[in-house]
Enzyme design. Structure first.
Site, PDB file in Angstrom:
ATOM      1  N   ARG A 278       0.810  -1.208   0.000  1.00 14.50           N
ATOM      2  CA  ARG A 278       0.000   0.000   0.000  1.00 14.50           C
ATOM      3  C   ARG A 278       0.851   1.269   0.000  1.00 14.50           C
ATOM      4  O   ARG A 278       0.577   2.217  -0.727  1.00 14.50           O
ATOM      5  CB  ARG A 278      -0.926  -0.006   1.227  1.00 14.50           C
ATOM      6  CG  ARG A 278      -1.941   1.124   1.250  1.00 14.50           C
ATOM      7  CD  ARG A 278      -2.640   1.183   2.600  1.00 14.50           C
ATOM      8  NE  ARG A 278      -3.215  -0.099   2.981  1.00 14.50           N
ATOM      9  CZ  ARG A 278      -4.460  -0.470   2.713  1.00 14.50           C
ATOM     10  NH1 ARG A 278      -5.258   0.353   2.062  1.00 14.50           N
ATOM     11  NH2 ARG A 278      -4.911  -1.647   3.101  1.00 14.50           N
ATOM     12  N   CYS A 346     -26.436   0.398 -10.192  1.00 15.04           N
ATOM     13  CA  CYS A 346     -27.788   0.391  -9.627  1.00 15.04           C
ATOM     14  C   CYS A 346     -27.801  -0.168  -8.206  1.00 15.04           C
ATOM     15  O   CYS A 346     -28.473  -1.166  -7.915  1.00 15.04           O
ATOM     16  CB  CYS A 346     -28.707  -0.427 -10.524  1.00 15.04           C
ATOM     17  SG  CYS A 346     -30.318   0.329 -10.757  1.00 15.04           S
ATOM     18  N   TYR A 375      -4.994  -1.341  -4.306  1.00 20.11           N
ATOM     19  CA  TYR A 375      -6.305  -1.988  -4.133  1.00 20.11           C
ATOM     20  C   TYR A 375      -7.394  -1.236  -4.882  1.00 20.11           C
ATOM     21  O   TYR A 375      -8.533  -1.163  -4.443  1.00 20.11           O
ATOM     22  CB  TYR A 375      -6.639  -2.146  -2.646  1.00 20.11           C
ATOM     23  CG  TYR A 375      -5.546  -2.853  -1.903  1.00 20.11           C
ATOM     24  CD1 TYR A 375      -5.326  -4.214  -2.096  1.00 20.11           C
ATOM     25  CD2 TYR A 375      -4.678  -2.172  -1.062  1.00 20.11           C
ATOM     26  CE1 TYR A 375      -4.290  -4.872  -1.457  1.00 20.11           C
ATOM     27  CE2 TYR A 375      -3.635  -2.810  -0.415  1.00 20.11           C
ATOM     28  CZ  TYR A 375      -3.446  -4.162  -0.615  1.00 20.11           C
ATOM     29  OH  TYR A 375      -2.416  -4.806   0.006  1.00 20.11           O
TER      30      TYR A 375
END
Length: 421
Positions: A278, A346, A375
């Site tokens: 990360r 939706c 990610y």
């Protein structure tokens, strides 16, 4: 620090205007900065200077081969968690002796592929896995180097879905059982037990959990050596967090993390491996998106954008925050407006931010999601039959598409219709 900055009122990625990339590639798309990737890798490498070490990039954070090749050329090893990631790393030119294979569910086929192609070590998660690795190694006439992942039962104080070092988590063996498991490993014919592995979680924002875990690893190292095990390598995982918002207190710096490792484990004279993902990739990438509509609701206004939860799942999955900025810099004194920022999928969960203060925007305006390099693209899907969005790598004043947007025909033609239909 990253290399996505305003210049003359426009957002740039290094020396390329982001709007120029949008015009060439379309939106939404991911944009990565080579300079940021390399800077963050080197911060870790320099933090461990003076110790024998290898920084293995946790490629689950962002696994495009262009990113892997960039980091490998700088000296990085790779931490992989699947056969696909292993083969990606090899395709990017990473030698097997710089690839570490982690993960709780390695299959026979994955183990065989890694042993045949070369592997630095397997980070073993359980006794059954250890026995399978030994059996496959014997069948291939080779020896598998392994570390055993111990679970130190340390609370990483991070999001529950990315904590890995507590007794309730699925990872590793309880540290209380380590001696008997290492004794089993020493008795198996296909294994070379080279060290200890420990990883307690992701997005840690303080050093104390690392310190508690590494103190337990140090005690275990001495205990195992006393029983005759040649512990010469310590794999400490990754997990150091990044600042997802500029208003938050910054997590510890890699140099502080490196000093902690030296202070708690340096006297053991072990080779140190760390597996950051990360912190190397996160702030090295943005997701670019465009406003489709500005919609007025009963008690709020909505920015409906062309990016969706299938493109960047972190806010929906982890309630994660990303700073969102306009590509055109707001003029000084511009009064902000509050929006819910949502995508076109939706589902109500397709919401990136609620009541977010933004400069007033209109249809066609471009926005950028900061800290989206980790990610982001790797967790994207084609939900709602939306194509995977392109990835773009910037290098100085150049940029290249490193994964193209598939056409609808390419997506549909992957399906196979049975002959009876």
């Amino acid at each position: 620090m990253d290399h996505f900055l305003y210049r003359d009122g426009a957002l740039y990625a290094e020396d390329v205007p982001v709007a120029e990339i949008a015009a060439a590639v379309g939106s939404p798309c991911y944009i990565y900065s080579t300079a940021t990737l390399l800077r963050h890798f080197r911060l870790f490498d320099e933090a461990l200077e003076g110790t024998e070490h290898l920084v293995c990039y946790a490629m689950k954070a962002a696994s495009n081969q262009a990113i892997l090749k960039t980091l490998a050329a700088a000296g990085a090893g790779m931490d992989v968690v699947s056969e696909g990631e292993y083969l990606r790393a090899k395709a990017a030119g990473v030698p097997g002796d710089k690839i570490v294979f982690s993960g709780v569910g390695k299959t026979d086929a994955e183990i065989r592929t890694a042993l045949s192609g070369g592997i630095r070590q397997f980070n073993v998660e359980s006794e059954p896995e250890m026995e399978v690795i030994s059996r496959v190694a014997v069948e291939l006439g080779t020896i598998a180097p392994i570390t055993i992942r111990v679970n130190p039962d340390v609370d990483a104080k991070t999001h529950a879905k990315i904590a890995t070092g507590k007794s309730e988590n699925k990872f590793g063996i309880p540290i209380s059982r380590a001696k008997e498991v290492y004794a089993l490993a020493a008795s198996l014919p296909g294994l070379d037990v080279v060290g200890i592995d420990c990883h307690i979680g992701s997005q840690l924002t303080e050093l104390e959990p690392f310190k508690l875990a590494y103190q337990k690893v140090a005690e275990l190292t001495e205990a195992l050596r006393a029983e005759g095990h040649n512990i010469r390598r310590l794999d400490l995982g990754g997990g150091l967090g990044i600042p997802y918002t500029r208003s938050n207190e910054a997590p510890p710096l890699p140099v502080e993390y490196g000093q902690l490792i030296k202070d708690t484990l340096g006297y053991l004279n072990c080779e140190i491996e760390i597996e950051p993902g990360r912190l190397i990739a996160g702030n090295a990438g943005i997701m670019l998106s465009k406003v489709i509509y500005v919609k007025s609701g009963e008690d709020r206004d909505f920015l409906i954008i062309d990016g969706a939860m299938n493109d960047l799942i972190r806010p929906a999955m982890y309630e994660a925050h990303h700073d969102i900025i306009p590509v055109v810099e707001p003029a000084p004194g511009t009064e902000p407006h509050s929006y819910d920022i949502v995508g076109p999928v939706c589902e109500t969960g397709d919401t990136f931010a609620k009541n977010r203060e933004m400069t007033p925007l209109v249809a066609g305006d471009l926005i950028a999601f900061r800290s989206a390099g980790a990610y982001g693209a790797v967790m994207a899907s084609e939900y709602n039959s939306r194509p995977l969005i392109p990835e773009v790598l910037v290098h100085g004043d150049q940029f290249a598409v490193i994964r193209k947007r598939p056409t609808f025909d390419e997506i549909i033609n992957r399906d196979t219709i049975p002959e009876w239909l």
